[in-house]
Design an enzyme around this catalytic site. Structure first.
Site, PDB file in Angstrom:
ATOM      1  N   GLU A  32      40.559  54.416  41.815  1.00 28.75           N
ATOM      2  CA  GLU A  32      41.345  54.682  43.024  1.00 28.75           C
ATOM      3  C   GLU A  32      42.301  55.854  42.837  1.00 28.75           C
ATOM      4  O   GLU A  32      42.726  56.470  43.808  1.00 28.75           O
ATOM      5  CB  GLU A  32      42.107  53.426  43.445  1.00 28.75           C
ATOM      6  CG  GLU A  32      41.188  52.310  43.882  1.00 28.75           C
ATOM      7  CD  GLU A  32      41.932  51.050  44.282  1.00 28.75           C
ATOM      8  OE1 GLU A  32      43.180  51.041  44.298  1.00 28.75           O
ATOM      9  OE2 GLU A  32      41.245  50.056  44.583  1.00 28.75           O
ATOM     10  N   ALA A  68      36.180  44.715  48.793  1.00 27.38           N
ATOM     11  CA  ALA A  68      37.319  44.902  49.691  1.00 27.38           C
ATOM     12  C   ALA A  68      38.416  45.662  48.967  1.00 27.38           C
ATOM     13  O   ALA A  68      38.457  45.703  47.738  1.00 27.38           O
ATOM     14  CB  ALA A  68      37.849  43.554  50.178  1.00 27.38           C
ATOM     15  N   ASP A  69      39.290  46.255  49.754  1.00 19.72           N
ATOM     16  CA  ASP A  69      40.481  46.888  49.216  1.00 19.72           C
ATOM     17  C   ASP A  69      41.591  46.718  50.240  1.00 19.72           C
ATOM     18  O   ASP A  69      41.323  46.680  51.447  1.00 19.72           O
ATOM     19  CB  ASP A  69      40.246  48.372  48.930  1.00 19.72           C
ATOM     20  CG  ASP A  69      41.305  48.917  47.981  1.00 19.72           C
ATOM     21  OD1 ASP A  69      41.219  48.613  46.782  1.00 19.72           O
ATOM     22  OD2 ASP A  69      42.228  49.614  48.443  1.00 19.72           O
ATOM     23  N   SER A  70      42.815  46.606  49.769  1.00 24.18           N
ATOM     24  CA  SER A  70      43.968  46.444  50.657  1.00 24.18           C
ATOM     25  C   SER A  70      45.111  47.331  50.199  1.00 24.18           C
ATOM     26  O   SER A  70      45.277  47.564  49.001  1.00 24.18           O
ATOM     27  CB  SER A  70      44.467  44.990  50.656  1.00 24.18           C
ATOM     28  OG  SER A  70      43.488  44.115  51.133  1.00 24.18           O
TER      29      SER A  70
END
EC number: 3.6.1.9
Length: 190
Positions: A32, A68-70
């Site tokens: 990321e 998923a990513d948050s």
């Protein structure tokens, strides 16, 4: 068909368990830090897309993969996982008495279907109790959560009002995912 959760998040794993979804949990590494954007929506979308690309490498196994990513946004300022206690305190100060958004990008890939969803959970927070902030920071629980937000415990008593999609705030749009899994099962049976 086997479902793989491509995430190490215990909150995401708990959401799937609570909905009776059987799965195997595997970490998918995506850097990321390679993402240069500071826009919360763009960041979470690109991070999830990156994880989805990594998931495609596992598809030879004829399985369903969920990633998923948050991120947390306060006044359109992105908060990811705090690097240290000082940054965690800064995040909490920014959230204190304000509206927070948890932006979650959820995705699924299978041999018959690809799905991606970007959703937002909003919560208006009351002022935090300073002694509770100190206890929270000492507990170390903040280290596991994006923006140090833990709706299931620390933040829960401070929520004045919120949107109804709590699973999005916890890191995975389970309600939409359930519909997609049903659709995938129908497509597989054709």
């Amino acid at each position: 068909m086997e479902l793989i959760l491509g995430s190490q998040s215990s909150a995401r794993a708990n959401l799937l368990k609570e909905h009776g979804i059987k799965f195997e949990q595997k970490a998918l590494y995506f850097d990321e830090e390679s993402l240069k954007t500071t826009d919360p929506r763009e960041f979470v979308y690109l991070a999830c897309k990156g994880k989805l690309e990594k998931a495609k490498e596992l598809l030879a196994n004829n399985c369903v993969i969920v990633v998923a990513d948050s991120v947390v946004s306060v006044g359109n300022r992105m908060q990811r996982k705090a690097k240290n206690k000082q940054e965690a305190l800064e995040f909490l100060k920014r959230q204190n008495g304000n509206e927070i958004e948890v932006l979650t990008c959820s995705a699924l890939i299978s041999p018959v279907l690809e799905w991606l969803d970007l959703s937002v959970f909003r919560a208006r927070l009351k002022a935090f109790d300073p002694s509770e902030i100190e206890k929270y920071l000492e507990s170390g629980l903040w280290q596991e959560s994006t923006g140090c937000v833990r709706l299931e415990d620390f933040h829960k008593p401070y929520i004045k009002s919120s949107s109804k999609n709590l699973s999005v705030g916890l890191g995975l749009n389970v309600e939409s995912l359930l519909g997609v899994l049903k659709l995938g099962a129908k497509l597989s049976s054709l």
